[in-house]
Design a protein around this motif. Structure first.
Motif, PDB file in Angstrom:
ATOM      1  N   LEU A 199       0.830  -1.191   0.000  1.00  0.00           N
ATOM      2  CA  LEU A 199       0.000   0.000   0.000  1.00  0.00           C
ATOM      3  C   LEU A 199       0.869   1.248   0.000  1.00  0.00           C
ATOM      4  O   LEU A 199       2.097   1.167   0.138  1.00  0.00           O
ATOM      5  CB  LEU A 199      -0.930   0.015   1.213  1.00  0.00           C
ATOM      6  CG  LEU A 199      -0.269  -0.100   2.579  1.00  0.00           C
ATOM      7  CD1 LEU A 199      -0.903   0.856   3.554  1.00  0.00           C
ATOM      8  CD2 LEU A 199      -0.405  -1.526   3.104  1.00  0.00           C
ATOM      9  N   ARG A 200       0.217   2.382  -0.160  1.00  0.00           N
ATOM     10  CA  ARG A 200       0.912   3.665  -0.174  1.00  0.00           C
ATOM     11  C   ARG A 200       0.513   4.472   1.053  1.00  0.00           C
ATOM     12  O   ARG A 200      -0.679   4.570   1.366  1.00  0.00           O
ATOM     13  CB  ARG A 200       0.571   4.448  -1.443  1.00  0.00           C
ATOM     14  CG  ARG A 200       1.010   3.773  -2.734  1.00  0.00           C
ATOM     15  CD  ARG A 200       0.550   4.572  -3.936  1.00  0.00           C
ATOM     16  NE  ARG A 200       1.043   4.004  -5.185  1.00  0.00           N
ATOM     17  CZ  ARG A 200       0.812   4.546  -6.374  1.00  0.00           C
ATOM     18  NH1 ARG A 200       0.065   5.641  -6.472  1.00  0.00           N
ATOM     19  NH2 ARG A 200       1.316   3.982  -7.462  1.00  0.00           N
ATOM     20  N   LEU A 201       1.495   5.067   1.707  1.00  0.00           N
ATOM     21  CA  LEU A 201       1.233   5.922   2.864  1.00  0.00           C
ATOM     22  C   LEU A 201       1.376   7.379   2.422  1.00  0.00           C
ATOM     23  O   LEU A 201       2.477   7.833   2.107  1.00  0.00           O
ATOM     24  CB  LEU A 201       2.218   5.609   3.988  1.00  0.00           C
ATOM     25  CG  LEU A 201       2.259   4.158   4.493  1.00  0.00           C
ATOM     26  CD1 LEU A 201       3.246   4.043   5.658  1.00  0.00           C
ATOM     27  CD2 LEU A 201       0.885   3.672   4.912  1.00  0.00           C
ATOM     28  N   PRO A 202       0.269   8.126   2.373  1.00  0.00           N
ATOM     29  CA  PRO A 202       0.353   9.526   1.942  1.00  0.00           C
ATOM     30  C   PRO A 202       0.947  10.409   3.025  1.00  0.00           C
ATOM     31  O   PRO A 202       0.945  10.067   4.209  1.00  0.00           O
ATOM     32  CB  PRO A 202      -1.108   9.894   1.669  1.00  0.00           C
ATOM     33  CG  PRO A 202      -1.883   9.014   2.612  1.00  0.00           C
ATOM     34  CD  PRO A 202      -1.108   7.727   2.693  1.00  0.00           C
ATOM     35  N   PHE A 203       1.453  11.561   2.619  1.00  0.00           N
ATOM     36  CA  PHE A 203       1.979  12.539   3.570  1.00  0.00           C
ATOM     37  C   PHE A 203       1.809  13.936   2.991  1.00  0.00           C
ATOM     38  O   PHE A 203       1.544  14.087   1.788  1.00  0.00           O
ATOM     39  CB  PHE A 203       3.446  12.270   3.904  1.00  0.00           C
ATOM     40  CG  PHE A 203       4.355  12.170   2.705  1.00  0.00           C
ATOM     41  CD1 PHE A 203       4.791  13.302   2.022  1.00  0.00           C
ATOM     42  CD2 PHE A 203       4.787  10.935   2.260  1.00  0.00           C
ATOM     43  CE1 PHE A 203       5.620  13.209   0.912  1.00  0.00           C
ATOM     44  CE2 PHE A 203       5.622  10.821   1.147  1.00  0.00           C
ATOM     45  CZ  PHE A 203       6.043  11.966   0.480  1.00  0.00           C
ATOM     46  N   ARG A 204       1.937  14.926   3.863  1.00  0.00           N
ATOM     47  CA  ARG A 204       1.919  16.313   3.403  1.00  0.00           C
ATOM     48  C   ARG A 204       3.330  16.698   2.978  1.00  0.00           C
ATOM     49  O   ARG A 204       4.287  16.505   3.715  1.00  0.00           O
ATOM     50  CB  ARG A 204       1.432  17.252   4.514  1.00  0.00           C
ATOM     51  CG  ARG A 204      -0.019  17.051   4.855  1.00  0.00           C
ATOM     52  CD  ARG A 204      -0.471  17.952   5.999  1.00  0.00           C
ATOM     53  NE  ARG A 204      -1.854  17.665   6.319  1.00  0.00           N
ATOM     54  CZ  ARG A 204      -2.240  16.647   7.090  1.00  0.00           C
ATOM     55  NH1 ARG A 204      -1.330  15.857   7.646  1.00  0.00           N
ATOM     56  NH2 ARG A 204      -3.510  16.418   7.316  1.00  0.00           N
ATOM     57  N   LEU A 279       4.208  10.912   9.581  1.00  0.00           N
ATOM     58  CA  LEU A 279       3.655  11.286   8.288  1.00  0.00           C
ATOM     59  C   LEU A 279       2.456  12.216   8.367  1.00  0.00           C
ATOM     60  O   LEU A 279       2.051  12.782   7.346  1.00  0.00           O
ATOM     61  CB  LEU A 279       3.271  10.023   7.497  1.00  0.00           C
ATOM     62  CG  LEU A 279       4.429   9.096   7.120  1.00  0.00           C
ATOM     63  CD1 LEU A 279       3.922   7.964   6.243  1.00  0.00           C
ATOM     64  CD2 LEU A 279       5.551   9.857   6.418  1.00  0.00           C
ATOM     65  N   ASP A 280       1.865  12.390   9.543  1.00  0.00           N
ATOM     66  CA  ASP A 280       0.708  13.280   9.652  1.00  0.00           C
ATOM     67  C   ASP A 280       1.101  14.696  10.064  1.00  0.00           C
ATOM     68  O   ASP A 280       0.232  15.527  10.341  1.00  0.00           O
ATOM     69  CB  ASP A 280      -0.305  12.713  10.660  1.00  0.00           C
ATOM     70  CG  ASP A 280      -0.997  11.474  10.127  1.00  0.00           C
ATOM     71  OD1 ASP A 280      -1.191  11.388   8.904  1.00  0.00           O
ATOM     72  OD2 ASP A 280      -1.327  10.574  10.924  1.00  0.00           O
ATOM     73  N   ALA A 281       2.395  14.977  10.081  1.00  0.00           N
ATOM     74  CA  ALA A 281       2.867  16.313  10.462  1.00  0.00           C
ATOM     75  C   ALA A 281       2.449  17.344   9.416  1.00  0.00           C
ATOM     76  O   ALA A 281       2.157  17.024   8.263  1.00  0.00           O
ATOM     77  CB  ALA A 281       4.386  16.302  10.614  1.00  0.00           C
ATOM     78  N   ASP A 282       2.432  18.600   9.834  1.00  0.00           N
ATOM     79  CA  ASP A 282       2.176  19.735   8.938  1.00  0.00           C
ATOM     80  C   ASP A 282       3.510  20.445   8.722  1.00  0.00           C
ATOM     81  O   ASP A 282       3.866  21.351   9.475  1.00  0.00           O
ATOM     82  CB  ASP A 282       1.151  20.672   9.553  1.00  0.00           C
ATOM     83  CG  ASP A 282       0.822  21.860   8.661  1.00  0.00           C
ATOM     84  OD1 ASP A 282       1.436  21.980   7.582  1.00  0.00           O
ATOM     85  OD2 ASP A 282      -0.034  22.677   9.033  1.00  0.00           O
ATOM     86  N   PRO A 283       4.307  20.048   7.714  1.00  0.00           N
ATOM     87  CA  PRO A 283       5.664  20.597   7.583  1.00  0.00           C
ATOM     88  C   PRO A 283       5.696  22.090   7.295  1.00  0.00           C
ATOM     89  O   PRO A 283       6.658  22.767   7.666  1.00  0.00           O
ATOM     90  CB  PRO A 283       6.249  19.785   6.420  1.00  0.00           C
ATOM     91  CG  PRO A 283       5.065  19.327   5.641  1.00  0.00           C
ATOM     92  CD  PRO A 283       3.992  19.087   6.648  1.00  0.00           C
TER      93      PRO A 283
END
Length: 486
Positions: A199-204, A279-283
């Motif tokens: 699967l793919r793990l999305p990120f910002r 991966l759920d950070a707001d960079p």
């Protein structure tokens, strides 16, 4: 954010992917809900209604958009940035606690009544814990439908549904398609390794993988972690068994492969991998704040999107932090590897060199301190921590300040260890290891104060993102933790 209508409208009209997961747009004329970056033509403003969660939109009768797949958005960064009740509850729900222990189990873990939990989640997210868990089950079901060839009955069980009937009803309700229709519309599982879910793990964006994967690999425990064929791999201890995760960074997503002994652990494994890689950070928010300091601005400009490397097991990280006190990275790995061989649970890895799960505190209960090749005082610290861990409650849903106080009360646990655990095991984005040698070297080279108290005062302007500032400070040094392995 969903209550700021003007800001939400601007995000939708500009298709700003940075806000995916922050809120969801429900369209009154179509009965669907979307992520802000949905590629279709934005609806008229008067037809938009905004929801704080996918579960809230679903409860209001809206179906997930088939184009933008809002159920697959990155998680809201709020749940990792905050330490209040709602944020802690959301982290535990994501970890699958409600599916395993129900809402009473969630309330017990958080130390509140069921009514208090439900009231606060409804007030902020428009949905209670059961609805939030249901939305997560639906997302897991869709993932399994589209990426595996599992029979629907097995798939329903693996997704956490009590019956095939409930599974079918939920999928139709959320996606306006039957499970079979979802599978037929998908491109199919493609080339799959038997027993492995890809699967793919999305990120910002942006995401800087250098320190993230470099740190995990450079400090990795042999037998538990490895770098193989461009991917970081590690064993996972999960509620219903164990697993092996393979994580490979890419420009658009992280490629994730999971081999699980029990598919009921899929949701938990996915969320622990996301937590591990932050991966759920707001960079953008992080970088904007850090770059306001002229000293850090060039570092942020050079490598935007740095994340904090975390852990899949807070108790494991706590033990490893103590093993790493005042020794080199190589020595810390050696100490941990000896514990793993002597007390870890063996596993089979047909695709690599992973051999064990990191030992539990129960397995270490009878640890002979004389077997530890370290100073006597540190041996005592290790055994003291092993005895205390069951009562500390270190978890992703833990109370950051309470955990700090409990750790600091243990003999041999100083500020460096406390803040390392807070940063990497508990996920506090404002944890700051002011006494760390690498941080002090970086401070000296950058003209910052080197005395811990003075550095802490200067770092106040970096709050609430001081853990991310640490990553930039470490990156000024020439150490393997700062580099992607080759």
């Amino acid at each position: 954010m969903h209550t700021d209508v003007e800001r939400c409208v601007r995000a939708v009209q500009s298709k700003d992917e940075r806000f995916d997961g922050w809120f969801f747009t429900a369209v009154l004329t179509t009965g669907i809900y979307c992520r802000p970056s949905c590629p279709v033509v934005p609806p008229k403003v008067e037809n938009m209604v905004f929801h704080p969660s996918a579960a809230s939109a679903q409860q209001a009768g809206f179906r997930a958009c088939k184009r933008c797949r809002p159920d697959a958005s990155p998680g809201s960064p709020l749940w990792n940035e905050r330490a209040d009740l709602v944020a802690r509850a959301m982290r535990l729900i994501a970890d699958g606690l409600v599916d395993r222990e129900g809402v009473p189990g969630l309330a017990s873990r958080l130390g509140y009544s069921v009514r208090q939990i439900e009231r606060q989640l409804l007030a902020e997210l428009g949905a209670g814990p059961l609805a939030l868990a249901k939305a997560q089950r639906a997302q897991t079901a869709r993932l399994l439908i589209e990426t595996t060839t599992l029979p629907m009955g097995d798939l329903a069980h693996a997704s956490g549904f009590a019956s095939v009937r409930t599974f079918n009803e939920t999928v139709r309700e959320v996606f306006a398609l039957t499970p079979s229709e979802l599978r037929s519309r998908a491109k199919g599982p493609g080339t799959q390794t038997p027993g492995v879910i890809s699967l793919r793990l999305p990120f910002r964006r942006p995401l800087c993988p250098d320190n993230l994967f470099g740190h995990l690999v450079a400090t990795g425990v042999p037998g538990v972690e490895e770098w193989r064929d461009g991917a970081y791999r590690r064993t996972l201890r999960l509620p219903h068994g164990h697993g092996i995760a393979s994580l490979r960074p890419g420009p658009e997503h992280v490629e994730c492969k999971l081999a699980l002994t029990d598919l009921r652990d899929l949701t938990t494994a996915i969320n622990r991998c996301r937590w591990l890689l932050d991966l759920d950070a707001d960079p953008v928010a992080v970088d904007d704040q850090l770059a306001s300091d002229p000293v850090l601005a060039p570092l942020v400009l050079k490598d935007p999107g740095r994340r904090v490397p975390r852990t899949t097991d807070p108790e494991e990280l706590a033990l490893r932090a103590v093993l790493g006190q005042q020794v080199s990275t190589a020595a810390a790995r050696t100490h941990a590897a000896r514990l793993v061989v002597a007390h870890g649970e063996p596993v089979e890895d047909r695709d690599g060199g992973l051999t064990h799960l990191f030992p539990t505190t129960g397995a270490l209960a009878d640890l002979d301190p004389e077997a530890l090749a370290m100073p006597r005082t540190r041996r005592a610290t290790v055994t003291t921590l092993v005895a205390a861990l069951p009562d500390l409650g270190l978890s992703i849903g833990g109370d950051w300040q309470r955990a700090r106080a409990q750790l600091a009360a243990l003999p041999g646990i100083g500020p460096w260890t406390v803040e390392t655990i807070a940063m990497r095991a508990l996920g506090d984005p404002d944890a700051f290891v002011a006494t760390d040698l690498g941080v002090r070297f970086a401070a000296e080279n950058l003209g910052l104060p080197t005395k811990p108290a003075e550095l802490v005062r200067h770092a106040a302007q970096w709050s609430p993102w001081r853990a991310y500032a640490v990553q930039h400070l470490w990156a000024t040094g020439d150490h393997a933790v700062n580099r992607m392995p080759v």
